[in-house]
Motif scaffolding. Structure first.
Motif, PDB file in Angstrom:
ATOM      1  N   VAL A   1     -11.865 -32.066 -14.238  1.00 39.62           N
ATOM      2  CA  VAL A   1     -11.889 -31.198 -15.413  1.00 39.62           C
ATOM      3  C   VAL A   1     -12.196 -32.067 -16.620  1.00 39.62           C
ATOM      4  O   VAL A   1     -11.491 -33.046 -16.884  1.00 39.62           O
ATOM      5  N   LEU A   2     -13.253 -31.731 -17.331  1.00 39.41           N
ATOM      6  CA  LEU A   2     -13.714 -32.538 -18.453  1.00 39.41           C
ATOM      7  C   LEU A   2     -13.762 -31.661 -19.698  1.00 39.41           C
ATOM      8  O   LEU A   2     -14.672 -30.847 -19.867  1.00 39.41           O
ATOM      9  N   LEU A   3     -12.765 -31.813 -20.567  1.00 40.46           N
ATOM     10  CA  LEU A   3     -12.669 -30.974 -21.764  1.00 40.46           C
ATOM     11  C   LEU A   3     -13.191 -31.704 -22.995  1.00 40.46           C
ATOM     12  O   LEU A   3     -13.215 -32.929 -23.057  1.00 40.46           O
TER      13      LEU A   3
ATOM     14  N   GLY B   1      -6.381 -29.502  -3.824  1.00 38.14           N
ATOM     15  CA  GLY B   1      -7.240 -30.686  -3.835  1.00 38.14           C
ATOM     16  C   GLY B   1      -6.809 -31.706  -4.881  1.00 38.14           C
ATOM     17  O   GLY B   1      -5.928 -31.454  -5.709  1.00 38.14           O
ATOM     18  N   LYS B   2      -7.448 -32.870  -4.848  1.00 35.15           N
ATOM     19  CA  LYS B   2      -7.140 -33.938  -5.804  1.00 35.15           C
ATOM     20  C   LYS B   2      -7.925 -33.703  -7.089  1.00 35.15           C
ATOM     21  O   LYS B   2      -9.155 -33.533  -7.068  1.00 35.15           O
ATOM     22  N   VAL B   3      -7.208 -33.721  -8.224  1.00 35.57           N
ATOM     23  CA  VAL B   3      -7.799 -33.361  -9.513  1.00 35.57           C
ATOM     24  C   VAL B   3      -7.688 -34.516 -10.504  1.00 35.57           C
ATOM     25  O   VAL B   3      -6.626 -35.138 -10.635  1.00 35.57           O
ATOM     26  N   LEU B   4      -8.780 -34.774 -11.216  1.00 35.25           N
ATOM     27  CA  LEU B   4      -8.765 -35.666 -12.382  1.00 35.25           C
ATOM     28  C   LEU B   4      -9.005 -34.792 -13.599  1.00 35.25           C
ATOM     29  O   LEU B   4     -10.030 -34.114 -13.700  1.00 35.25           O
ATOM     30  N   PHE B   5      -8.066 -34.800 -14.533  1.00 36.72           N
ATOM     31  CA  PHE B   5      -8.098 -33.902 -15.690  1.00 36.72           C
ATOM     32  C   PHE B   5      -8.199 -34.752 -16.962  1.00 36.72           C
ATOM     33  O   PHE B   5      -7.253 -35.454 -17.319  1.00 36.72           O
ATOM     34  N   VAL B   6      -9.348 -34.698 -17.647  1.00 37.60           N
ATOM     35  CA  VAL B   6      -9.559 -35.458 -18.885  1.00 37.60           C
ATOM     36  C   VAL B   6      -9.508 -34.478 -20.047  1.00 37.60           C
ATOM     37  O   VAL B   6     -10.367 -33.607 -20.173  1.00 37.60           O
TER      38      VAL B   6
END
Length: 355
Positions: free
Chosen positions: A204-206, A229-234
């Motif tokens: 997720v790229l905000l 699932g595996k999440v990367l949240f920026v």
């Protein structure tokens, strides 16, 4: 006339989200490789980002446009009209600041990314935009006419897109534009594609102005609480210190550096983000699959999301309609392909040499 022995070039992106600043990064690097001396100017988060990316370069603060969104996307245009006197005052202040900077820093060329007052009659002044047509609903004809009138005062307009059928911006930057010298320079991205192992199922790229950035952040964090699932949240919050928090399968960063983002996007199977044009250029360069949620009330992002959906490249939905199951819609879409025919920036810089 400025001293032709000087190679000081002023690069000034608008502080509206981080996109204008980040797409200037490859231009700044190209200037450095050609032995120019970039001097950077902006305000707020955009200036902070440039300072972190180029700690050895001189950075100057310009008057702030203070652009924010309304709480309701439908009121965005009304708020811009209400804020227009402030914007006009800021542009006047900007022009005065540029006069002083050009003299004090011996500037021989200007590159303005959507900053209207960053130009000078006596030196080459370049305007960067992907919006020669400014969408504003029923007033599109007026907003477009006003924008083009401003752009016409610059020596040339660089459009970061392909001129041909592979273009990413559609009608926003393609058509007939009287009294403007337009050069299509190809999409700009600070990133490079690398073949790497997929680490994250979803990134997720905000980005973008408040309060809509925060609204989407809260909505997505709530929705992802049931995601396996595996999440990367920026989060897109550019602060003095980088912060990381990991909860179960979600790693949340306030921001990432360019190097970190390049690795993270390359390592992600799917990217969920706004449909801002700089994000689109980055994802095209990295040939990623994506899902877009345009900023409510921002006609440009809504148009771009609809354009890419219609081309079956990336699906989208409106912010209030998003449900986690919609991410499955990406299966029927191609994702981005990089059509690598970006114009040589070295050739474009000849304008600063009087060629």
């Amino acid at each position: 006339m400025q001293d032709l022995e000087s190679k000081n070039i002023l690069v000034a992106p608008l502080n509206w989200g981080l996109g204008h600043a980040t797409r200037c990064i490859p231009i700044i690097k190209a200037l450095l490789s050609e032995n120019y001396k970039p001097i950077l100017a902006s305000d707020g988060d955009a200036l902070l980002l440039l300072q972190k990316e180029f700690p050895t370069l001189k950075c100057l603060e310009l008057p702030s446009y203070n652009i924010t969104y309304s709480k309701k996307g439908s009121n965005f245009k009304k708020k811009l009209i209400k804020d227009s006197p402030h914007l006009l005052r800021t542009i006047r202040k900007e022009k005065e600041a540029i006069k002083e900077i050009v003299d004090s820093e011996n500037i021989v060329g200007i590159i303005s990314d959507n900053r209207f007052g960053v130009r000078h009659k006596k030196i080459p002044s370049i305007f960067i935009t992907h919006q020669l047509k400014v969408l504003s609903g029923k007033t599109t004809w007026l907003s477009t006419k006003l924008h083009q009138k401003i752009i016409s005062k610059f020596d040339v307009c660089w459009v970061p897109d392909h001129e041909d059928e592979h273009n990413l911006s559609g009608d926003l930057s393609h058509g007939r534009f009287n009294h403007i010298l337009v050069k299509y320079i190809g999409p700009l991205s600070r990133f490079n594609k690398r073949e790497t192992e997929i680490v994250y199922d979803l990134m997720v790229l905000l980005s973008g102005p408040e309060p809509q950035r925060t609204y989407l952040e809260q909505k997505l964090l709530d929705a992802l609480s049931s995601y396996s699932g595996k999440v990367l949240f920026v989060r897109g919050k550019f602060e003095e210190q980088q912060k990381k928090k990991t909860t179960r399968n979600i790693s949340v960063y306030n921001y990432m550096t360019s190097f970190q983002l390049e690795d993270a996007i390359n390592q992600s199977a799917l990217v969920l983000s706004r449909s801002g044009y700089t994000t689109i250029m980055d994802l095209a360069k990295l040939e990623k699959r994506a899902f877009f949620i345009p900023t409510p009330g921002q006609y440009e992002q809504e148009y771009l999301a609809q354009l890419l959906d219609r081309k079956k490249i990336v699906p989208y939905c409106h912010q209030e309609d998003f449900e986690l199951k919609m991410l499955n819609d990406t299966i029927g879409f191609s994702g981005f392909v990089n059509h690598n025919n970006t114009m040589s920036l070295k050739g474009l810089f000849r304008l600063f040499e009087g060629e």
